[in-house]
Design a protein around this motif. Sequence first.
Motif, mmCIF file in Angstrom:
data_model
loop_
_atom_site.group_PDB
_atom_site.id
_atom_site.type_symbol
_atom_site.label_atom_id
_atom_site.label_comp_id
_atom_site.label_asym_id
_atom_site.label_seq_id
_atom_site.Cartn_x
_atom_site.Cartn_y
_atom_site.Cartn_z
ATOM 1 N N GLY A 200 0.783 -1.225 0.000
ATOM 2 C CA GLY A 200 0.000 0.000 0.000
ATOM 3 C C GLY A 200 0.810 1.268 0.000
ATOM 4 N N ASP A 201 0.067 2.366 0.056
ATOM 5 C CA ASP A 201 0.648 3.704 0.200
ATOM 6 C C ASP A 201 0.825 3.930 1.694
ATOM 7 N N LEU A 202 2.071 3.812 2.152
ATOM 8 C CA LEU A 202 2.344 3.913 3.588
ATOM 9 C C LEU A 202 2.620 5.343 4.036
ATOM 10 N N ASN A 203 2.700 6.277 3.090
ATOM 11 C CA ASN A 203 2.950 7.683 3.426
ATOM 12 C C ASN A 203 4.188 7.850 4.313
ATOM 13 N N LEU A 204 5.177 7.017 4.096
ATOM 14 C CA LEU A 204 6.442 7.131 4.808
ATOM 15 C C LEU A 204 7.550 6.617 3.894
ATOM 16 N N THR A 205 8.782 6.835 4.287
ATOM 17 C CA THR A 205 9.921 6.372 3.496
ATOM 18 C C THR A 205 10.620 5.241 4.239
ATOM 19 N N ALA A 206 11.629 4.682 3.594
ATOM 20 C CA ALA A 206 12.349 3.550 4.184
ATOM 21 C C ALA A 206 13.052 3.917 5.483
ATOM 22 N N SER A 221 10.391 -5.261 -0.348
ATOM 23 C CA SER A 221 10.781 -5.985 -1.561
ATOM 24 C C SER A 221 12.038 -5.410 -2.196
ATOM 25 N N CYS A 222 12.373 -4.176 -1.862
ATOM 26 C CA CYS A 222 13.604 -3.540 -2.340
ATOM 27 C C CYS A 222 14.324 -2.948 -1.141
ATOM 28 N N GLN A 223 15.624 -3.209 -1.035
ATOM 29 C CA GLN A 223 16.388 -2.785 0.135
ATOM 30 C C GLN A 223 17.302 -1.589 -0.120
ATOM 31 N N GLU A 224 17.731 -1.392 -1.358
ATOM 32 C CA GLU A 224 18.632 -0.267 -1.653
ATOM 33 C C GLU A 224 18.469 0.172 -3.103
ATOM 34 N N ASN A 225 18.765 1.466 -3.334
ATOM 35 C CA ASN A 225 18.619 2.067 -4.666
ATOM 36 C C ASN A 225 17.230 1.819 -5.250
ATOM 37 N N CYS A 226 16.222 2.034 -4.425
ATOM 38 C CA CYS A 226 14.841 1.760 -4.825
ATOM 39 C C CYS A 226 14.237 2.972 -5.542
ATOM 40 N N ALA A 227 13.511 2.707 -6.606
ATOM 41 C CA ALA A 227 12.927 3.777 -7.410
ATOM 42 C C ALA A 227 11.792 4.481 -6.674
ATOM 43 N N PRO A 228 11.653 5.788 -6.847
ATOM 44 C CA PRO A 228 10.554 6.538 -6.221
ATOM 45 C C PRO A 228 9.217 6.220 -6.882
ATOM 46 N N THR A 229 8.135 6.473 -6.149
ATOM 47 C CA THR A 229 6.794 6.141 -6.644
ATOM 48 C C THR A 229 5.856 7.340 -6.756
ATOM 49 N N ILE A 230 6.321 8.525 -6.346
ATOM 50 C CA ILE A 230 5.468 9.707 -6.394
ATOM 51 C C ILE A 230 6.334 10.952 -6.595
ATOM 52 N N PRO A 231 5.846 11.954 -7.339
ATOM 53 C CA PRO A 231 4.632 11.977 -8.166
ATOM 54 C C PRO A 231 4.831 11.220 -9.477
ATOM 55 N N THR A 236 10.067 11.638 -6.934
ATOM 56 C CA THR A 236 11.179 11.937 -6.023
ATOM 57 C C THR A 236 11.162 11.105 -4.748
ATOM 58 N N GLU A 237 10.002 10.508 -4.388
ATOM 59 C CA GLU A 237 9.906 9.790 -3.117
ATOM 60 C C GLU A 237 9.350 8.385 -3.293
ATOM 61 N N GLU A 238 9.859 7.464 -2.496
ATOM 62 C CA GLU A 238 9.335 6.106 -2.448
ATOM 63 C C GLU A 238 8.454 5.997 -1.204
ATOM 64 N N ILE A 239 7.136 5.987 -1.410
ATOM 65 C CA ILE A 239 6.217 5.870 -0.269
ATOM 66 C C ILE A 239 5.225 4.712 -0.441
ATOM 67 N N ASP A 240 5.284 4.044 -1.582
ATOM 68 C CA ASP A 240 4.437 2.882 -1.838
ATOM 69 C C ASP A 240 5.302 1.632 -1.715
ATOM 70 N N PHE A 241 4.815 0.649 -0.944
ATOM 71 C CA PHE A 241 5.647 -0.510 -0.623
ATOM 72 C C PHE A 241 4.866 -1.816 -0.728
ATOM 73 N N ILE A 242 5.613 -2.877 -1.024
ATOM 74 C CA ILE A 242 5.109 -4.241 -0.913
ATOM 75 C C ILE A 242 6.063 -4.969 0.021
#
Length: 275
Positions: A200-206, A221-231, A236-242
Amino acid sequence: MRSSHTTLATLMICSVFSFFAVKVSAKNNTDSLSVNNKEKELKVMTYNIHHGNPPAKEGVIDLQAIADVINSQSPDLVALQELDVLTSRSGNVDEVKKLAELTGMHSFFSKSIDFGGGGYGVAILSKFKINKEERFTLPFKEGLNAEPRSLAVINVTLTNGKKLDFASTHLDLKDEHRMLQVAEINKILGNRKGAAILAGDLNLTATTPAMKILEQYFERSCQENCAPTIPDVDPTEEIDFIMLKKGSPLKVQSHQVLNDIHASDHLPLVVTYKY
C-alpha cells in the motif's frame, strides 16, 4: 495344440512390452513430479489510483486507464488505495466493482470514511477466489486531527495449495498516527501463522521511524537504490511498498516501479515472488 516354443516366444514378447510400459509410466511420473516441483510465480501490485482521476485531467474519472495499467501487468493480487464507492465526486460509480469487471478479478472493499454520499477507502483485487475477507480500523492519536484509516485483508489459496493473507492499506500523513497504525498492523498480521504480504501507500519512506517498527515483522521488496513512486512526473519519493512477512516461504524475484504512467499521481509498484 500350441507348441512350447510358441508359448515361450509369446511370454518373451509380453515381458518386453511390460518392461517398456513400466519405463514409460516411470518417466511420466517423473515428468509430473518435476512439473509439480517447479517454482511458481506470484505477481503483486500496489497502486494508489487517486479515485481514478488522472492528475492532468481535473475532474475526469478514467477507470479504464487504471484497468489498462493493471491488465498490462496481469498481476495475481492488487492492493488499491484512494477508491470512491458511490460518491458524488466520481459520478456515483462503485469504482471497486467496476475495476473488478474491467480486470476480470475478484474484489474486496474496505471503507475508511463516509464521503460524498458513499464511501472512500482501500481495496484488493485477486485472481484467486477469496477464502476470507477482513476489515480493520486503524488507530490514531487522541486529540490530534486525523482521517480514519483502515486495513483490508483477504485470504487466498495459492496454486501449490498453501494459503496466503494479502493486505492493503493507506497510512496517515502524521507520524504520530502512523506509529500507532503500524504497531496495530504488526499485531493483526505479525503473529498469525502462514505467509502474509502487506502492500500500500504507507505515506512514509524507508528511513521513517514507523518503517522500523513494521520491519520487526515485514521485509521490503527492495532494500537499496529503490525507485521513487510519487509523483507520476519526475518522481522523487518512495512511499508505496510491498512487504513480505518474515518467515514466509516466498522469495523476491523482481521489483519494478512502472514509469511514465499518468493515470494517477502515484506510480504503480509490481513485485514478483517465487514460491
